[in-house]
Design a protein around this motif. Structure first.
Motif, PDB file in Angstrom:
ATOM      1  N   HIS A 192      -3.408  10.331   2.372  1.00  0.00           N
ATOM      2  CA  HIS A 192      -2.383   9.220   2.563  1.00  0.00           C
ATOM      3  C   HIS A 192      -3.425   8.015   3.084  1.00  0.00           C
ATOM      4  O   HIS A 192      -3.173   6.694   2.642  1.00  0.00           O
ATOM      5  CB  HIS A 192      -1.445   9.418   3.714  1.00  0.00           C
ATOM      6  N   HIS A 201       1.164   4.052  -3.214  1.00  0.00           N
ATOM      7  CA  HIS A 201       1.140   5.662  -2.475  1.00  0.00           C
ATOM      8  C   HIS A 201       2.191   6.423  -3.064  1.00  0.00           C
ATOM      9  O   HIS A 201       2.056   7.441  -3.557  1.00  0.00           O
ATOM     10  CB  HIS A 201       0.976   5.676  -1.015  1.00  0.00           C
ATOM     11  N   SER A 220      -3.764   4.508   0.766  1.00  0.00           N
ATOM     12  CA  SER A 220      -3.665   3.164   1.336  1.00  0.00           C
ATOM     13  C   SER A 220      -4.680   2.384   1.395  1.00  0.00           C
ATOM     14  O   SER A 220      -4.444   1.105   0.996  1.00  0.00           O
ATOM     15  CB  SER A 220      -3.091   3.542   2.884  1.00  0.00           C
ATOM     16  N   ALA A 264       0.951  -1.137  -0.084  1.00  0.00           N
ATOM     17  CA  ALA A 264       0.054   0.073  -0.054  1.00  0.00           C
ATOM     18  C   ALA A 264       0.800   1.085  -0.044  1.00  0.00           C
ATOM     19  O   ALA A 264       0.726   2.071  -0.728  1.00  0.00           O
ATOM     20  CB  ALA A 264      -0.928  -0.122   1.264  1.00  0.00           C
ATOM     21  N   THR A 265       2.030   1.183   0.789  1.00  0.00           N
ATOM     22  CA  THR A 265       2.734   2.511   0.686  1.00  0.00           C
ATOM     23  C   THR A 265       3.567   2.381  -0.441  1.00  0.00           C
ATOM     24  O   THR A 265       3.792   3.571  -0.936  1.00  0.00           O
ATOM     25  CB  THR A 265       3.848   2.297   2.103  1.00  0.00           C
TER      26      THR A 265
END
Length: 365
Positions: free
Chosen positions: A88, A34, A92, A30-31
């Motif tokens: 953010h 992102h 995510s 997910a990061t």
């Protein structure tokens, strides 16, 4: 654009950016997504981007749109703590669900035209519209551009649209009840000089709490600030200096509530410059619980806005809309299957809570 810039926009460390851009282990998927999305949106496309693993078959492109102006959602809104954290969480959660979130900015003046242009260049399944600084008419006009829209961070009960926002009235009410419960009798209010519906609701809730406690918000204890500045503001400082100079005529309030954390931090810095102790002489309370609330000294008592819950809820509501639209389209060729969401608009307001830190203290009653 440099790695430092990407790290700042993404809210991560430089090492995390390096790992993500070089497709190495050490950051969550997910990061990684992102960081890659932030890079791409700002014109930085690493060589590893094209070789990144193929998106899942259920991948859906979701567009987040912020409408910029000079007051609240500024040119560099994405670096402001509240919006940075909200984006953010959206990034995510979208990644966890196997979807792609594209961040787009448009001007308030050319709202519809710019959204139509964005959609013609790269169509999306749905739009998450940041409604913080938008009027009801603006939002209704966007609804005519795309069939799947969820508005975030506003309270407009009169608009027939799906909205996911903050329960601002409750937050203001909780702030008032908390300060009364701490034993403060003289309570001031720091109001944004830019009025949006979120601030208006907060004030209404705060006034309701004071009224229940037998107090009312006095004009002489109401101050005004720019809502997006965390430095000491000259106009507020001049008011406080005048009060100190005429201490026999009027006194400082025992506590003040500020409509957001930016103004609360600005107030603390002003008091410190003038040698006024927080919370011993004036207690300070904010709203939003941004990252800086824990860095300022003393740490800021504030109203917690659950930005992660807002993000997840808004994404879920939008994906239900998208799935309903897909199911409706398929039903034109076959018998319709059971659809959980029938396409009706909903408005969801996420409740708030008080976060107690050192900028307030229990007074003797």
């Amino acid at each position: 654009m440099k790695i430092d810039d990407i790290a700042r926009l993404a809210g991560v460390s430089k090492s995390a950016v390096s790992l993500a851009l070089n497709n190495k282990a050490g950051v969550s998927e997910a990061t990684r997504q992102h960081i890659l999305e932030i890079s791409r949106q700002n014109g930085y496309i690493p060589r590893t981007f094209k070789s990144n693993k193929v998106a899942p078959k259920n991948n859906t492109l979701i567009r987040f749109i912020a409408c910029k102006n000079v007051d609240i959602v500024t040119e560099h809104y994405e670096s402001q703590p509240f919006f940075n954290e909200l984006i953010h969480h959206l990034m995510s959660y979208a990644g966890e669900q196997g979807h792609t979130l594209v961040i787009s900015s448009v001007s308030v003046q050319n709202l519809n035209k710019e959204i139509e242009t964005l959609e013609s260049e790269q169509s999306s399944a749905g739009i998450l519209l940041l409604g913080t600084n938008l009027t009801a008419d603006m939002i209704e006009s966007v609804l005519s551009v795309h069939k799947n829209v969820v508005v975030m961070d506003t309270c407009l009960e009169q608009v027939d649209a799906s909205i996911v926002g903050i329960n601002n009235y409750l937050g203001g009410y909780q702030a008032g009840r908390f300060l009364l419960g701490q034993g403060y009798k003289s309570i001031g209010y720091v109001q944004s000089d830019v009025r949006i519906v979120n601030f208006i609701k907060r004030k209404q809730g705060f006034e309701a709490a004071l009224k229940e406690g037998g107090l009312q918000l006095e004009d002489k204890l109401t101050y005004y600030m720019n809502p997006m500045s965390v430095v000491s503001q000259p106009s507020f400082k001049a008011e406080i200096e005048q009060i100190k100079a005429n201490s026999k005529a009027e006194q400082l309030p025992e506590a003040i509530f500020c409509e957001n954390d930016y103004m609360a931090i600005s107030a603390i810095k002003t008091f410190q410059e003038l040698g006024i102790k927080v919370p011993e002489e004036v207690a300070v309370m904010g709203f939003d619980n941004i990252f800086e609330a824990e860095i300022i000294s003393p740490e800021l008592t504030t109203i917690q806005v659950k930005k992660d819950v807002m993000a997840k809820t808004a994404m879920d509501v939008l994906l239900q809309k998208v799935n309903h639209a897909d199911a409706s389209h398929r039903s034109n060729q076959a018998e319709p299957s059971h659809v959980i969401n029938d396409g009706i608009n909903v408005q969801v307001y996420v409740n708030t809570e008080v976060i107690v830190r050192k900028s307030t203290s229990l007074k003797e009653v």
